[in-house]
Write a protein that holds these residues in place. Structure first.
Motif, mmCIF file in Angstrom:
data_model
loop_
_atom_site.group_PDB
_atom_site.id
_atom_site.type_symbol
_atom_site.label_atom_id
_atom_site.label_comp_id
_atom_site.label_asym_id
_atom_site.label_seq_id
_atom_site.Cartn_x
_atom_site.Cartn_y
_atom_site.Cartn_z
ATOM 1 N N VAL A 195 4.753 44.272 -7.633
ATOM 2 C CA VAL A 195 3.940 44.523 -8.827
ATOM 3 C C VAL A 195 3.120 43.289 -9.185
ATOM 4 C CG1 VAL A 195 4.049 44.968 -11.306
ATOM 5 C CG2 VAL A 195 5.474 46.295 -9.749
ATOM 6 N N LEU A 196 3.734 42.122 -9.151
ATOM 7 C CA LEU A 196 3.021 40.895 -9.507
ATOM 8 C C LEU A 196 1.904 40.586 -8.518
ATOM 9 C CD1 LEU A 196 6.062 38.653 -10.549
ATOM 10 C CD2 LEU A 196 4.431 39.817 -12.056
ATOM 11 N N LEU A 197 2.142 40.859 -7.231
ATOM 12 C CA LEU A 197 1.104 40.614 -6.234
ATOM 13 C C LEU A 197 -0.090 41.535 -6.476
ATOM 14 C CD1 LEU A 197 0.688 38.875 -3.614
ATOM 15 C CD2 LEU A 197 1.330 40.935 -2.341
ATOM 16 N N ARG A 198 0.189 42.790 -6.820
ATOM 17 C CA ARG A 198 -0.900 43.723 -7.109
ATOM 18 C C ARG A 198 -1.665 43.300 -8.349
ATOM 19 N NH1 ARG A 198 2.276 49.483 -5.996
ATOM 20 N NH2 ARG A 198 2.302 49.309 -3.719
ATOM 21 N N GLU A 199 -0.942 42.866 -9.373
ATOM 22 C CA GLU A 199 -1.609 42.433 -10.600
ATOM 23 C C GLU A 199 -2.500 41.219 -10.346
ATOM 24 O OE1 GLU A 199 1.554 41.796 -13.353
ATOM 25 O OE2 GLU A 199 1.679 43.915 -13.946
ATOM 26 N N ALA A 200 -2.133 40.415 -9.356
ATOM 27 C CA ALA A 200 -2.944 39.243 -9.013
ATOM 28 C C ALA A 200 -4.164 39.606 -8.176
ATOM 29 C CB ALA A 200 -2.081 38.223 -8.261
ATOM 30 N N GLY A 201 -4.299 40.881 -7.796
ATOM 31 C CA GLY A 201 -5.456 41.314 -7.020
ATOM 32 C C GLY A 201 -5.438 40.838 -5.586
ATOM 33 N N LEU A 202 -4.236 40.708 -5.006
ATOM 34 C CA LEU A 202 -4.111 40.209 -3.637
ATOM 35 C C LEU A 202 -3.567 41.319 -2.736
ATOM 36 C CD1 LEU A 202 -2.599 36.738 -4.504
ATOM 37 C CD2 LEU A 202 -4.904 37.169 -3.613
ATOM 38 N N PRO A 203 -4.101 41.440 -1.530
ATOM 39 C CA PRO A 203 -3.674 42.520 -0.643
ATOM 40 C C PRO A 203 -2.410 42.181 0.143
ATOM 41 C CG PRO A 203 -5.472 41.329 0.371
ATOM 42 C CD PRO A 203 -5.267 40.712 -0.989
ATOM 43 N N HIS A 204 -1.711 43.213 0.553
ATOM 44 C CA HIS A 204 -0.513 43.094 1.382
ATOM 45 C C HIS A 204 -0.666 44.054 2.557
ATOM 46 C CE1 HIS A 204 4.164 43.780 1.682
ATOM 47 N NE2 HIS A 204 3.655 43.245 2.773
ATOM 48 N N VAL A 205 -0.621 43.509 3.753
ATOM 49 C CA VAL A 205 -0.669 44.312 4.973
ATOM 50 C C VAL A 205 0.678 44.171 5.671
ATOM 51 C CG1 VAL A 205 -1.824 44.742 7.167
ATOM 52 C CG2 VAL A 205 -3.144 43.911 5.209
ATOM 53 N N SER A 206 1.305 45.293 5.950
ATOM 54 C CA SER A 206 2.611 45.278 6.606
ATOM 55 C C SER A 206 2.493 45.820 8.020
ATOM 56 C CB SER A 206 3.619 46.115 5.804
ATOM 57 O OG SER A 206 4.913 45.981 6.334
ATOM 58 N N VAL A 207 3.220 45.185 8.939
ATOM 59 C CA VAL A 207 3.296 45.631 10.324
ATOM 60 C C VAL A 207 4.737 46.048 10.583
ATOM 61 C CG1 VAL A 207 3.017 45.018 12.749
ATOM 62 C CG2 VAL A 207 1.449 44.070 11.033
ATOM 63 N N LEU A 208 4.933 47.321 10.924
ATOM 64 C CA LEU A 208 6.270 47.854 11.149
ATOM 65 C C LEU A 208 6.627 47.747 12.620
ATOM 66 C CD1 LEU A 208 6.004 51.068 8.938
ATOM 67 C CD2 LEU A 208 6.673 48.757 8.261
ATOM 68 N N ARG A 248 0.803 34.500 -4.108
ATOM 69 C CA ARG A 248 0.183 34.452 -5.443
ATOM 70 C C ARG A 248 -0.287 33.049 -5.786
ATOM 71 N NH1 ARG A 248 4.804 36.754 -7.388
ATOM 72 N NH2 ARG A 248 4.973 35.136 -8.993
ATOM 73 N N GLU A 249 0.556 32.073 -5.542
ATOM 74 C CA GLU A 249 0.215 30.705 -5.931
ATOM 75 C C GLU A 249 -0.975 30.166 -5.156
ATOM 76 O OE1 GLU A 249 3.886 28.740 -5.252
ATOM 77 O OE2 GLU A 249 4.867 29.569 -7.043
ATOM 78 N N ARG A 250 -1.103 30.559 -3.881
ATOM 79 C CA ARG A 250 -2.219 30.070 -3.062
ATOM 80 C C ARG A 250 -3.403 31.028 -3.065
ATOM 81 N NH1 ARG A 250 0.347 26.255 0.419
ATOM 82 N NH2 ARG A 250 1.902 25.283 -0.941
ATOM 83 N N GLY A 251 -3.270 32.180 -3.736
ATOM 84 C CA GLY A 251 -4.355 33.154 -3.760
ATOM 85 C C GLY A 251 -4.675 33.717 -2.395
ATOM 86 N N MET A 252 -3.633 33.979 -1.594
ATOM 87 C CA MET A 252 -3.817 34.446 -0.221
ATOM 88 C C MET A 252 -3.258 35.856 -0.060
ATOM 89 S SD MET A 252 -2.734 31.101 2.053
ATOM 90 C CE MET A 252 -0.999 31.235 1.582
ATOM 91 N N PRO A 253 -3.758 36.591 0.921
ATOM 92 C CA PRO A 253 -3.128 37.871 1.233
ATOM 93 C C PRO A 253 -1.746 37.649 1.832
ATOM 94 C CG PRO A 253 -4.774 37.336 2.888
ATOM 95 C CD PRO A 253 -4.910 36.301 1.805
ATOM 96 N N LEU A 254 -0.925 38.681 1.758
ATOM 97 C CA LEU A 254 0.420 38.633 2.325
ATOM 98 C C LEU A 254 0.471 39.541 3.546
ATOM 99 C CD1 LEU A 254 3.473 37.868 2.177
ATOM 100 C CD2 LEU A 254 3.766 39.902 0.720
ATOM 101 N N VAL A 255 1.058 39.036 4.616
ATOM 102 C CA VAL A 255 1.316 39.825 5.816
ATOM 103 C C VAL A 255 2.821 39.844 6.035
ATOM 104 C CG1 VAL A 255 1.025 39.985 8.321
ATOM 105 C CG2 VAL A 255 -0.894 39.275 6.879
ATOM 106 N N SER A 256 3.383 41.028 6.229
ATOM 107 C CA SER A 256 4.816 41.141 6.499
ATOM 108 C C SER A 256 5.031 41.817 7.841
ATOM 109 C CB SER A 256 5.522 41.920 5.387
ATOM 110 O OG SER A 256 4.970 43.206 5.231
ATOM 111 N N LEU A 257 5.895 41.229 8.645
ATOM 112 C CA LEU A 257 6.283 41.785 9.933
ATOM 113 C C LEU A 257 7.708 42.290 9.772
ATOM 114 C CD1 LEU A 257 4.931 38.906 12.227
ATOM 115 C CD2 LEU A 257 3.694 40.894 11.348
ATOM 116 N N VAL A 258 7.857 43.601 9.671
ATOM 117 C CA VAL A 258 9.123 44.200 9.249
ATOM 118 C C VAL A 258 9.911 44.711 10.459
ATOM 119 C CG1 VAL A 258 10.188 45.994 7.835
ATOM 120 C CG2 VAL A 258 8.098 44.860 7.039
ATOM 121 N N ALA A 259 11.161 44.277 10.559
ATOM 122 C CA ALA A 259 12.104 44.805 11.543
ATOM 123 C C ALA A 259 13.489 44.663 10.923
ATOM 124 C CB ALA A 259 12.018 44.043 12.866
#
Length: 439
Positions: free
Chosen positions: A130-143, A95-106
């Motif tokens: 919720v806050l990330l969505r309100e900021a209009g930033l995408p989140h891509v998760s890799v399972l 949110r602070e950097r205005g960047m998308p979030l990528v999560s590598l989940v294990a």
């Protein structure tokens, strides 16, 4: 980490959030679980990490992003209070950097040795989502393998786009706690894809490229309103002379279908699969398309009766586009909504209402092209008010002419005459102000 980036700058353990209430935490954790401190020490020595999550900034295929990764070797990638600190810090960094979030989940889930203190970290992650969505930033998760418990139910399933590695174990219930009679295939990446819970299963060798295309598509919206596609391949050169001819053309098996339009319009297609309610509809193609390096969300009917899962998937796609500022292209081609008993039990009416509401509420431009049959409200739900176009091989009608004839108690042979009365030809629709023009 190396699967997706060569450029990662790790951030250190974050300080406690201002005003946050911290749990008294001795060597063996908030519960005083005997041996917990020693287990943490062994995990740290084995992995070289001090917690089960690392986070920081990265570059994936030229796109800057916030990146978090679970270390499964550290107590099974479980979530404790300090893990929650790092997860929340990763979301805040995005949110602070205005960047998308990528999560590598294990992960195997919440850490038993911290009890309810661990479980409540899921509430913290939900708030950050919720806050990330309100900021209009995408989140891509890799399972990765495994992705179970609360980590799946918040970080993974809470993402906008969910990718999975082949044969990864995915599910809220881990292998040791699920019912013994359960179908094991339901807990795999491939099973979750079939159930519409993940968007794609991606081989490791392709992950970096696929993730890079997703990040590009979600963060580089195409400017303004996108034009309607031109007709690919063989289309009719003249407009239909009668209503029944328009219907026959729309039902012609040889005319161009949605797949052909999408492949000709976009350079890359990135599918969004499923309604996240356990359903998929192969007759509705949704996703993000790259066009000249910019992202456009699409939802396209494929000529079949659209099922509730298809409408819910389309609504999901349009809502994602609206939140991220991506323009939308919809292709209409259906004889109507599926109306069998299974469709009614699955909530056909509510699903259609979802699409109507998503399109009506969209703050981004929506462009629609009717490429075949436009049957009733099941087709109109995807149509953009004021920006709908039609091809020569299409019709749009309040109801299919055969059904209209049946309602009016006319014999089947009266369907062509009824089609004429419905004024459903493309040129009729232009004259009535229903479509802007014929492509």
């Amino acid at each position: 980490m190396a699967l997706v980036t060569d450029a990662f700058t790790e951030h250190g353990a974050p300080p406690p959030e201002p005003g946050a209430r911290r749990t008294p935490n001795g060597p063996d954790g908030p519960l005083g679980w005997d041996g917990y401190g020693a287990a943490r020490a062994r995990a740290a020595e084995r992995t070289g990490e001090s917690e089960s999550v690392v986070f920081g900034e990265a570059e994936v295929a030229g796109v800057r992003c916030a990146l978090l990764a679970f270390e499964f070797g550290f107590l099974g990638g479980s979530l404790g209070e300090r893990t929650g600190d790092r997860l929340c810090a990763a979301y805040r960094l995005a949110r602070e950097r205005g960047m998308p979030l990528v999560s590598l989940v294990a992960t195997g889930g919440s850490r038993m040795q911290e009890g309810m203190v661990a479980l409540t970290q899921l509430q913290r992650v939900a708030r950050e989502t919720v806050l990330l969505r309100e900021a209009g930033l995408p989140h891509v998760s890799v399972l990765r393998d495994p992705a179970t418990g609360g980590g799946w139910a918040t970080v993974g399933a809470g993402a906008d786009v969910v990718l999975a590695l082949p044969r990864a174990q995915i599910g809220f219930a881990g292998a040791r706690v699920r019912p013994v009679e359960a179908d094991p295939t339901a807990y795999t990446a491939e099973g979750q894809l079939a159930a519409g819970q993940v968007d794609a299963v991606v081989p490791p060798a392709e992950l970096r490229a696929v993730l890079g295309r997703w990040l590009t598509g979600l963060t580089r919206p195409a400017p303004g309103t996108v034009p309607p596609p031109t007709v690919p391949g063989r289309g009719s050169e003249a407009i239909a002379e009668s209503g029944w001819e328009a219907v026959r053309r729309a039902r012609d098996a040889d005319r161009p279908r949605a797949e052909a339009y999408l492949e000709a319009y976009f350079d890359v297609l990135l599918p969004l699969t499923g309604d996240r309610c356990g359903g998929t509809d192969p007759g509705m193609l949704c996703g993000v398309g790259l066009r000249d390096g910019h992202g456009v969300v699409y939802a396209a009917q494929c000529g079949t009766a659209t099922r509730p899962a298809g409408y819910r998937t389309a609504a999901r796609a349009v809502r994602l586009a609206d939140r991220l500022g991506l323009p939308v292209l919809t292709l209409v081609d259906t004889p109507g909504a599926a109306n069998d008993d299974a469709a009614e039990r699955a909530g056909a009416g509510a699903a259609i209402a979802e699409v109507f509401a998503a399109v009506a509420g969209a703050r981004v431009p929506v462009t629609t092209l009717v490429v075949g049959e436009g049957g009733s409200g099941g087709a109109l739900a995807l149509a953009a008010p004021g920006n709908t176009w039609a091809t020569r091989d299409s019709y749009f009608s309040v109801i299919a002419p055969e059904l209209a004839a049946a309602i009016l108690k006319r014999p089947p042979e009266e369907a062509p005459h009824t089609a004429e009365q419905l004024r459903l030809r493309p040129q009729d629709l232009v004259e009535l102000g229903v479509v802007r023009g014929i492509v």
